[in-house]
Design a protein around this motif. Structure first.
Motif, short mmCIF file in Angstrom:
data_model
loop_
_atom_site.label_atom_id
_atom_site.label_comp_id
_atom_site.label_asym_id
_atom_site.label_seq_id
_atom_site.Cartn_x
_atom_site.Cartn_y
_atom_site.Cartn_z
N MET A 1 -44.35 13.78 91.99
CA MET A 1 -42.66 14.13 92.04
C MET A 1 -42.48 13.72 90.74
O MET A 1 -43.04 12.75 90.11
N TYR A 131 -42.07 14.34 104.50
CA TYR A 131 -42.24 14.31 102.69
C TYR A 131 -41.30 12.75 102.49
O TYR A 131 -40.74 12.34 102.94
N ASP A 148 -36.63 18.58 95.47
CA ASP A 148 -38.30 17.69 95.32
C ASP A 148 -38.54 16.94 96.31
O ASP A 148 -37.68 16.52 97.03
N ASP A 150 -42.13 14.63 97.70
CA ASP A 150 -43.67 14.23 97.52
C ASP A 150 -44.31 14.20 98.66
O ASP A 150 -43.73 13.94 99.80
#
Length: 157
Positions: A1, A131, A148, A150
């Protein structure tokens, strides 16, 4: 990330869509959370909120945050939105993380749930799996703004 967006950039995104530091709608947050709690009971997997859930939802309740790189995708701080069977999915992820989880929002295009855990971390439950969005509210909002997330593997208990 990647590192979170600068605070000023995230705040500008929030303000563009109606947020301000004094925005607080605790009554609406409590109403939405109660709807979610009733629905989770109906689904057979009761979810229990805590004060941080109400605080987060209240800070953003009633607002819509389109994602700048994909404006058709909108983050709604609306815990009552979800899909049939999502309470079981949330409970399963909570067990995997060994933490309490509660939904605090929804992403419109992907039908993903934004979840808060009892450590203040944020997760995104998508049909492709869970996520990680961030270790705190600022990082999670940056992740939502930028699209975004990760991989979650490092966060399992």
């Amino acid at each position: 990330m990647r590192p979170p967006a600068p605070r000023a950039e995230v705040e500008a995104w929030l303000r563009t869509h109606g947020w301000h530091p004094e925005h607080a709608d605790r009554a609406e947050a409590e109403r939405l959370i109660a709807v979610r709690v009733r629905d989770s009971v109906r689904q057979g997997c009761p979810l229990e909120p805590w004060e941080a859930v109400t605080d987060f939802v209240g800070r953003y309740a009633g607002l819509r945050f389109p994602m700048p790189l994909a404006p058709e995708r909108v983050f709604l701080p609306h815990p009552a939105l979800g899909y049939e069977g999502d309470a079981e999915d949330i409970a399963g992820l909570a067990a995997d993380l060994d933490r309490r989880l509660f939904p605090v929002g929804y992403e419109t295009v992907e039908a993903g749930l934004v979840l808060l855990d009892d450590l203040g971390r944020f997760f995104y439950l998508h049909h492709t799996g869970p996520y990680f969005l961030g270790g705190d509210e600022a990082q999670a909002l940056s992740s939502l703004m930028r699209g975004d997330q990760d991989e979650i593997d490092a966060y399992y208990a």
